[in-house]
Write a protein that holds these residues in place. Structure first.
Motif, mmCIF file in Angstrom:
data_model
loop_
_atom_site.group_PDB
_atom_site.id
_atom_site.type_symbol
_atom_site.label_atom_id
_atom_site.label_comp_id
_atom_site.label_asym_id
_atom_site.label_seq_id
_atom_site.Cartn_x
_atom_site.Cartn_y
_atom_site.Cartn_z
ATOM 1 N N ASP A 239 0.829 -1.209 0.000
ATOM 2 C CA ASP A 239 0.000 0.000 0.000
ATOM 3 C C ASP A 239 0.863 1.258 0.000
ATOM 4 O O ASP A 239 0.520 2.255 -0.628
ATOM 5 C CB ASP A 239 -1.003 0.010 1.155
ATOM 6 C CG ASP A 239 -0.355 -0.075 2.527
ATOM 7 O OD1 ASP A 239 0.765 -0.601 2.651
ATOM 8 O OD2 ASP A 239 -0.991 0.393 3.492
ATOM 9 N N ARG A 240 2.007 1.222 0.641
ATOM 10 C CA ARG A 240 2.923 2.375 0.665
ATOM 11 C C ARG A 240 3.522 2.633 -0.719
ATOM 12 O O ARG A 240 3.806 3.772 -1.079
ATOM 13 C CB ARG A 240 4.031 2.109 1.692
ATOM 14 C CG ARG A 240 5.061 3.188 1.807
ATOM 15 C CD ARG A 240 4.531 4.344 2.667
ATOM 16 N NE ARG A 240 5.605 5.281 2.926
ATOM 17 C CZ ARG A 240 5.746 6.435 2.268
ATOM 18 N NH1 ARG A 240 4.909 6.779 1.337
ATOM 19 N NH2 ARG A 240 6.751 7.245 2.550
ATOM 20 N N LEU A 241 3.691 1.578 -1.515
ATOM 21 C CA LEU A 241 4.245 1.713 -2.858
ATOM 22 C C LEU A 241 3.258 2.337 -3.848
ATOM 23 O O LEU A 241 3.633 2.681 -4.961
ATOM 24 C CB LEU A 241 4.699 0.347 -3.390
ATOM 25 C CG LEU A 241 5.898 -0.256 -2.677
ATOM 26 C CD1 LEU A 241 6.124 -1.682 -3.150
ATOM 27 C CD2 LEU A 241 7.136 0.597 -2.903
ATOM 28 N N ARG A 242 2.018 2.510 -3.439
ATOM 29 C CA ARG A 242 1.011 3.135 -4.305
ATOM 30 C C ARG A 242 0.772 4.598 -3.948
ATOM 31 O O ARG A 242 0.010 5.284 -4.604
ATOM 32 C CB ARG A 242 -0.302 2.365 -4.219
ATOM 33 C CG ARG A 242 -0.209 0.967 -4.828
ATOM 34 C CD ARG A 242 -1.571 0.302 -4.904
ATOM 35 N NE ARG A 242 -2.154 0.039 -3.598
ATOM 36 C CZ ARG A 242 -2.007 -1.086 -2.909
ATOM 37 N NH1 ARG A 242 -1.274 -2.073 -3.407
ATOM 38 N NH2 ARG A 242 -2.582 -1.253 -1.739
ATOM 39 N N GLU A 243 1.423 5.079 -2.893
ATOM 40 C CA GLU A 243 1.200 6.440 -2.399
ATOM 41 C C GLU A 243 2.330 7.374 -2.827
ATOM 42 O O GLU A 243 3.468 6.945 -2.985
ATOM 43 C CB GLU A 243 1.147 6.432 -0.869
ATOM 44 C CG GLU A 243 0.025 5.613 -0.294
ATOM 45 C CD GLU A 243 0.094 5.531 1.218
ATOM 46 O OE1 GLU A 243 0.968 6.198 1.826
ATOM 47 O OE2 GLU A 243 -0.702 4.787 1.796
ATOM 48 N N PRO A 244 2.025 8.679 -2.975
ATOM 49 C CA PRO A 244 3.085 9.653 -3.242
ATOM 50 C C PRO A 244 4.032 9.772 -2.048
ATOM 51 O O PRO A 244 3.667 9.429 -0.923
ATOM 52 C CB PRO A 244 2.322 10.970 -3.433
ATOM 53 C CG PRO A 244 0.895 10.595 -3.640
ATOM 54 C CD PRO A 244 0.700 9.265 -2.970
ATOM 55 N N VAL A 245 5.249 10.248 -2.331
ATOM 56 C CA VAL A 245 6.230 10.487 -1.266
ATOM 57 C C VAL A 245 6.764 11.905 -1.405
ATOM 58 O O VAL A 245 6.788 12.477 -2.488
ATOM 59 C CB VAL A 245 7.414 9.489 -1.329
ATOM 60 C CG1 VAL A 245 6.953 8.085 -1.055
ATOM 61 C CG2 VAL A 245 8.147 9.579 -2.642
ATOM 62 N N ALA A 246 7.193 12.484 -0.290
ATOM 63 C CA ALA A 246 7.858 13.787 -0.265
ATOM 64 C C ALA A 246 9.281 13.528 0.215
ATOM 65 O O ALA A 246 9.499 13.175 1.379
ATOM 66 C CB ALA A 246 7.129 14.751 0.655
ATOM 67 N N LEU A 247 10.241 13.686 -0.670
ATOM 68 C CA LEU A 247 11.631 13.370 -0.362
ATOM 69 C C LEU A 247 12.427 14.638 -0.085
ATOM 70 O O LEU A 247 12.426 15.571 -0.896
ATOM 71 C CB LEU A 247 12.261 12.621 -1.544
ATOM 72 C CG LEU A 247 11.541 11.336 -1.951
ATOM 73 C CD1 LEU A 247 12.108 10.814 -3.266
ATOM 74 C CD2 LEU A 247 11.661 10.298 -0.851
ATOM 75 N N PRO A 248 13.106 14.701 1.046
ATOM 76 C CA PRO A 248 13.920 15.878 1.341
ATOM 77 C C PRO A 248 14.993 16.081 0.269
ATOM 78 O O PRO A 248 15.614 15.121 -0.182
ATOM 79 C CB PRO A 248 14.572 15.536 2.682
ATOM 80 C CG PRO A 248 13.724 14.461 3.276
ATOM 81 C CD PRO A 248 13.158 13.700 2.115
ATOM 82 N N THR A 249 15.167 17.342 -0.137
ATOM 83 C CA THR A 249 16.210 17.670 -1.102
ATOM 84 C C THR A 249 16.649 19.116 -0.926
ATOM 85 O O THR A 249 15.843 19.968 -0.549
ATOM 86 C CB THR A 249 15.749 17.435 -2.559
ATOM 87 O OG1 THR A 249 16.819 17.728 -3.432
ATOM 88 C CG2 THR A 249 14.534 18.256 -2.914
ATOM 89 N N GLU A 250 17.902 19.358 -1.184
ATOM 90 C CA GLU A 250 18.436 20.716 -1.108
ATOM 91 C C GLU A 250 18.419 21.400 -2.461
ATOM 92 O O GLU A 250 18.724 22.590 -2.558
ATOM 93 C CB GLU A 250 19.863 20.678 -0.566
ATOM 94 C CG GLU A 250 19.931 20.161 0.847
ATOM 95 C CD GLU A 250 21.343 20.166 1.414
ATOM 96 O OE1 GLU A 250 22.266 20.648 0.723
ATOM 97 O OE2 GLU A 250 21.504 19.691 2.541
ATOM 98 N N ILE A 251 18.086 20.664 -3.525
ATOM 99 C CA ILE A 251 18.192 21.232 -4.865
ATOM 100 C C ILE A 251 16.843 21.515 -5.513
ATOM 101 O O ILE A 251 16.783 21.838 -6.685
ATOM 102 C CB ILE A 251 19.044 20.322 -5.779
ATOM 103 C CG1 ILE A 251 18.438 18.924 -5.870
ATOM 104 C CG2 ILE A 251 20.477 20.261 -5.299
ATOM 105 C CD1 ILE A 251 19.144 18.002 -6.845
ATOM 106 N N GLY A 252 15.764 21.457 -4.764
ATOM 107 C CA GLY A 252 14.448 21.762 -5.307
ATOM 108 C C GLY A 252 14.162 23.251 -5.253
ATOM 109 O O GLY A 252 15.025 24.072 -4.911
ATOM 110 N N ALA A 253 12.958 23.628 -5.553
ATOM 111 C CA ALA A 253 12.546 25.029 -5.603
ATOM 112 C C ALA A 253 12.686 25.734 -4.252
ATOM 113 O O ALA A 253 12.847 26.946 -4.206
ATOM 114 C CB ALA A 253 11.102 25.126 -6.087
ATOM 115 N N TYR A 254 12.651 24.991 -3.157
ATOM 116 C CA TYR A 254 12.692 25.594 -1.829
ATOM 117 C C TYR A 254 14.049 25.468 -1.149
ATOM 118 O O TYR A 254 14.183 25.800 0.021
ATOM 119 C CB TYR A 254 11.578 25.013 -0.949
ATOM 120 C CG TYR A 254 10.217 25.354 -1.498
ATOM 121 C CD1 TYR A 254 9.625 26.571 -1.202
ATOM 122 C CD2 TYR A 254 9.546 24.482 -2.341
ATOM 123 C CE1 TYR A 254 8.392 26.911 -1.729
ATOM 124 C CE2 TYR A 254 8.308 24.810 -2.869
ATOM 125 C CZ TYR A 254 7.742 26.023 -2.566
ATOM 126 O OH TYR A 254 6.522 26.364 -3.100
ATOM 127 N N GLY A 255 15.038 24.973 -1.864
ATOM 128 C CA GLY A 255 16.390 24.866 -1.307
ATOM 129 C C GLY A 255 16.447 23.938 -0.111
ATOM 130 O O GLY A 255 15.589 23.063 0.053
#
Length: 88
Positions: A48-64
């Motif tokens: 069930d977790r593999l069917r859900e979206p994830v939010a992955l921490p990153t320093e290179i996205g729009a929000y730094g």
């Protein structure tokens, strides 16, 4: 699957001499956005977790630093997860 086994794994140290996937692990390819081309290790994740979206921490996205890149399984090809946008 051999094609996926050549990429760099999300979260691998930048100085890791072998940042690629490991045998016996399960991965999803991240497509587009700041993490394009990286592999997400999903070994041990419940179905069930593999069917859900994830939010992955990153320093290179729009929000730094402190931001997140959102990815979700691609309909019809759940081995690839498409970028949905960045969040703080």
């Amino acid at each position: 699957m051999d094609e996926l086994m050549r990429g760099r794994v999300y979260g691998a140290d930048h100085d890791d001499p072998d940042p690629g996937p490991r045998p016996g692990r399960a991965y999803r390819e991240l497509v587009a956005g700041p993490l394009d081309g990286l592999l997400l290790d999903v070994t041990g994740w419940p179905e069930d977790r593999l069917r859900e979206p994830v939010a992955l921490p990153t320093e290179i996205g729009a929000y730094g630093p402190g931001g997140h890149a959102q990815y979700a399984p691609r309909p019809g090809d759940p081995r690839r997860w498409d970028w949905r946008g960045d969040t703080p």
